[in-house]
Motif scaffolding. Structure first.
Motif, PDB file in Angstrom:
ATOM      1  N   GLU A 104       0.867  -1.164   0.017  1.00 33.93           N
ATOM      2  CA  GLU A 104      -0.124  -0.046   0.060  1.00 33.93           C
ATOM      3  C   GLU A 104       0.796   1.210   0.013  1.00 33.93           C
ATOM      4  O   GLU A 104       0.550   2.247  -0.875  1.00 33.93           O
ATOM      5  CB  GLU A 104      -0.980   0.005   1.235  1.00 33.93           C
ATOM      6  N   GLU A 139       2.547   1.564  -3.252  1.00 31.43           N
ATOM      7  CA  GLU A 139       1.678   2.072  -4.502  1.00 31.43           C
ATOM      8  C   GLU A 139       1.508   3.682  -4.350  1.00 31.43           C
ATOM      9  O   GLU A 139       1.610   4.351  -5.298  1.00 31.43           O
ATOM     10  CB  GLU A 139       0.462   1.355  -4.264  1.00 31.43           C
ATOM     11  N   ASP A 155      -5.809  -3.529  -5.958  1.00 28.13           N
ATOM     12  CA  ASP A 155      -6.047  -2.264  -5.159  1.00 28.13           C
ATOM     13  C   ASP A 155      -7.168  -2.887  -4.340  1.00 28.13           C
ATOM     14  O   ASP A 155      -8.391  -3.368  -4.736  1.00 28.13           O
ATOM     15  CB  ASP A 155      -6.523  -1.218  -5.974  1.00 28.13           C
ATOM     16  N   LYS A 175      -2.692  -3.235  -8.953  1.00 22.79           N
ATOM     17  CA  LYS A 175      -2.183  -1.822  -8.308  1.00 22.79           C
ATOM     18  C   LYS A 175      -1.073  -1.643  -9.491  1.00 22.79           C
ATOM     19  O   LYS A 175      -0.728  -2.542 -10.084  1.00 22.79           O
ATOM     20  CB  LYS A 175      -1.303  -2.301  -7.123  1.00 22.79           C
TER      21      LYS A 175
END
Lengths: 386, 295
Positions: free
Chosen positions: A116, A119, A138, A145
């Motif tokens: 996360e 990204e 995602d 992603k």
């Protein structure tokens, strides 16, 4: 704002680095590994393979980027086997060490939080060993992603392989599953196995759970024994599987156990001993049956660390191979360029087999192998596809 | 035998094994609380050190079961005394919260010290030949029998020492009044050390048996088990030795039964909720007596 600032700072530093010719130029790559915590063997394999990959490249004079050769510098961070520290380590590598890309963490429960951060900071992260689909998807849109890749297959694939193996090779009609419900990897693969096994015509007679760090499984195993399965599936990590098998045997359970790639550490054999003899698990590669490109890696690794590389080591090495390929192909030291280059990389011949990223997917296409534990060793049993 | 009966007998046996180990650790909490009204939060980590002592005795020294058990108990007993002398005794006149924070610190020290020396989980070799008997469908392992009976034996010995010997009488006297009992010629420091030694020694025994039953050990193993033992002690009535044993068997039983009936995710939630209800009904625990504040 902060992100924009750090990106600005990064690009300024980068342009400084490019214009100041003559000075020693390096490419910084980050590694997040489980060096301490509950699976240190995984972290150690990851770090060893990373250091080996970087040493090889530097010994050859560095990576050819555009017209010049650049050495690679490795920054290794320990995530202490914790989800929050995995995210913190990713943050530190991206903003403080300003690495070009990150390899790791390995276990899905650490790779998901770290992914996360990568990204949102627009930095490429390749996880060698995280097989949970969520790592590269995602959470809100379920779209892939942009910056998170992996070097391994995913759980729906592996769960299917194992369901088919249990049903066809082991001729099991009734299966039981015991899995860690608090861990993304274990839960994901257990659910896929159940779905695929029932689709094949089998029945899952017991679907039991526990929580990470539990040591006593007697109540669940007693329930499983009562359900009379033909095979028991344990998609759990190498530090827990020996306890589960030993306690099952003490309760008089005699049916075979099967496992997933989380079994693949040599530590499993040290912790489990002869109790695991004869059981099967699926994994990414087998040192016995490796492709010619893998032979050199296996020999080098054995020479450097005195042990055969396990699947984490092989996948980490491949993650670096992918990364090096992408950097050389793009010819630039730029996070966005690396991402574009990696996602369109032509088929890469790795230690764990040939792999290629499909358009609109961050998960490579590759196959699995089934290994059997025999006489304190992992032996190649068969290749497998679902 | 009927399948249902076999199933429940098996689960009861599982509960007895778990409860025995909780009980041995809970005794250490309750004894220290009884004598110093202090909660020794490092106790769970002493238990962990016990498992590592057992590992060292079994692998580095290659000892069989009985010497391993005795050496481990001796080692943790010494550790308990050293911790008390170095960390708790200087704080005996300080506010109680200082001692509790020190105990937490000692616990963290023990965990991270072990982590620095042994980051990998360790495997304790089987010290006893494992035999599994099949009694009409119920599987009884030799290990289970040894754990349950050894724990019960140690508890009976402790109960005898505390209630029937001069040392035990001195312990009970000090727990009653720390100011005036020493004036009657009872060496309070010595008795407190003995209490710590016994509590830690029992934790060492628990560490050994836990290590045999669940042979993969790591530096963080003491945290959750320690909490559960502490809760057992509170449920039974902290400060009361027989209460701690009853509390431990109740907790072990509830844990196993919850897992047998519900998805295991509910185990800690249901177990702790039940204990919460019990505490609401009996705030001083099952066998605890309300203490009136002396002015």
């Amino acid at each position: 704002m902060r992100k924009a600032l750090s990106l600005l700072l990064f690009s300024v530093l980068l342009s400084l680095g490019v214009t100041a010719s003559g000075a020693e130029k390096t490419i910084k790559l980050g590694v997040i590994a489980e060096l301490t915590g509950d699976m240190p063997a995984v972290g150690a394999s990851c770090r060893n393979a990373a250091e080996l990959a970087v040493k090889e490249v530097n010994a050859a004079g560095g990576l050819k980027v555009g017209k010049q050769k650049m050495k690679v510098e490795l920054v290794v961070e320990d995530n202490a086997g914790k989800a929050d520290q995995s995210a913190a380590a990713a943050q530190k590598l991206i903003t403080q060490d300003e690495v070009l890309a990150i390899v790791g963490p390995n276990a899905s429960r650490y790779a998901i939080p770290a992914s996360e951060i990568a990204e949102s900071s627009e930095t490429v992260l390749i996880t060698p060993w995280s097989t949970n689909p969520k790592t590269t998807l995602d959470a809100t849109t379920n779209e892939p992603k942009k910056y998170v890749f992996r070097a391994c297959f995913i759980d729906p694939f592996q769960g299917g392989v194992l369901a088919k193996f249990a049903y066809e090779n082991l001729k099991a009609k009734n299966a039981a599953v015991l899995y860690d419900v608090a861990s993304d990897y274990n839960k994901g693969i257990a659910e896929v196995f159940k779905e695929k096994f029932e689709k094949l015509g089998g029945k899952v007679v017991a679907f039991e759970t526990y929580t990470t760090n539990d040591k006593d499984f007697s109540a669940q195993l007693t329930k499983i024994k009562d359900a009379k399965p033909d095979v028991i599936f344990l998609p759990n990590y190498y530090n827990e599987v020996p306890l589960q098998v030993q306690q099952a045997k003490r309760l008089g359970i005699t049916v075979p156990f099967i496992g997933s790639d989380s079994w693949g550490s040599p530590e499993l054999l040290t912790l489990g001993g002869s109790d695991l003899n004869g059981y099967y698990f699926s994994t990414h590669y087998s040192a016995d049956n490796a492709a010619p490109v893998a032979k050199k890696f296996i020999a080098d690794y054995e020479k450097a660390y005195g042990a055969k590389p396990d699947d984490v080591a092989a996948l980490t090495y491949d993650a670096f191979g992918l990364l090096f390929g992408a950097i050389q192909r793009s010819g630039k030291v730029d996070r966005e360029e690396i991402r574009a280059s990696l996602s369109t990389l032509p088929s890469y011949k790795g230690v764990t087999g040939d792999m290629k990223f499909q358009a609109d997917s961050r998960d490579p296409i590759k196959s699995a192998v089934i290994l059997q534990i025999k006489d304190g060793k992992f032996n190649y049993f068969t290749n497998a596809n679902p | 035998m009927n399948d249902g009966i076999v199933y429940w007998l098996q689960q009861i046996l599982n509960a007895l094994q778990l409860g025995s180990i909780y009980a041995l650790i809970a005794l250490g909490y309750t004894m220290v609380y009884g004598i110093l009204t202090m909660i020794n939060f490092a106790h769970g980590d002493v238990f962990m050190i016990g498992a590592f002592f057992c590992f060292l005795a079994a692998t580095a020294l290659g000892l069989p079961f009985v010497p391993t058990l005795l050496l481990t108990m001796l080692g943790t007993a010494l550790l308990g005394v050293v911790i008390e002398r170095l960390a708790y005794k200087p704080l005996r006149q300080a506010p109680r919260v200082s001692a509790v924070i020190t105990a937490l610190g000692i616990g963290l020290f023990l965990e991270n010290f072990t982590l620095a020396l042994a980051p990998y989980p360790k495997h304790i070799p089987p010290l006893l030949e494992s035999v599994t008997w099949n009694l009409g469908g119920v599987s009884v392992s030799s290990l289970q029998v040894i754990i349950i009976f050894l724990s019960l034996g140690l508890m009976l010995v402790l109960d005898y020492v505390v209630h029937r010997t001069p040392v035990g009488m001195a312990m009970r006297a000090i727990s009653w009044d720390k100011t005036f009992v020493p004036l009657m010629g009872i060496p309070a420091d010595l008795i407190i050390s003995v209490t710590f030694a016994i509590g830690a020694g029992l934790a060492g025994a628990a560490g050994t048996m836990y290590g045999l039953a669940y042979p993969v050990i790591d530096p963080y193993m003491g945290i959750m088990v320690g909490w559960k033992a502490f809760i057992s002690a509170v449920v039974g009535g902290i400060g009361n030795i027989r209460g701690a044993m009853i509390g431990a068997f109740i907790l072990g039983g509830v844990e196993i039964m919850v897992t047998a009936f519900f998805p295991s995710t509910y185990r800690d939630f249901v177990a702790f909720s039940l204990l919460l209800v019990l505490i609401v009904i009996r705030p001083y625990g099952i066998l605890g007596q309300p203490r009136t504040q002396k002015v």
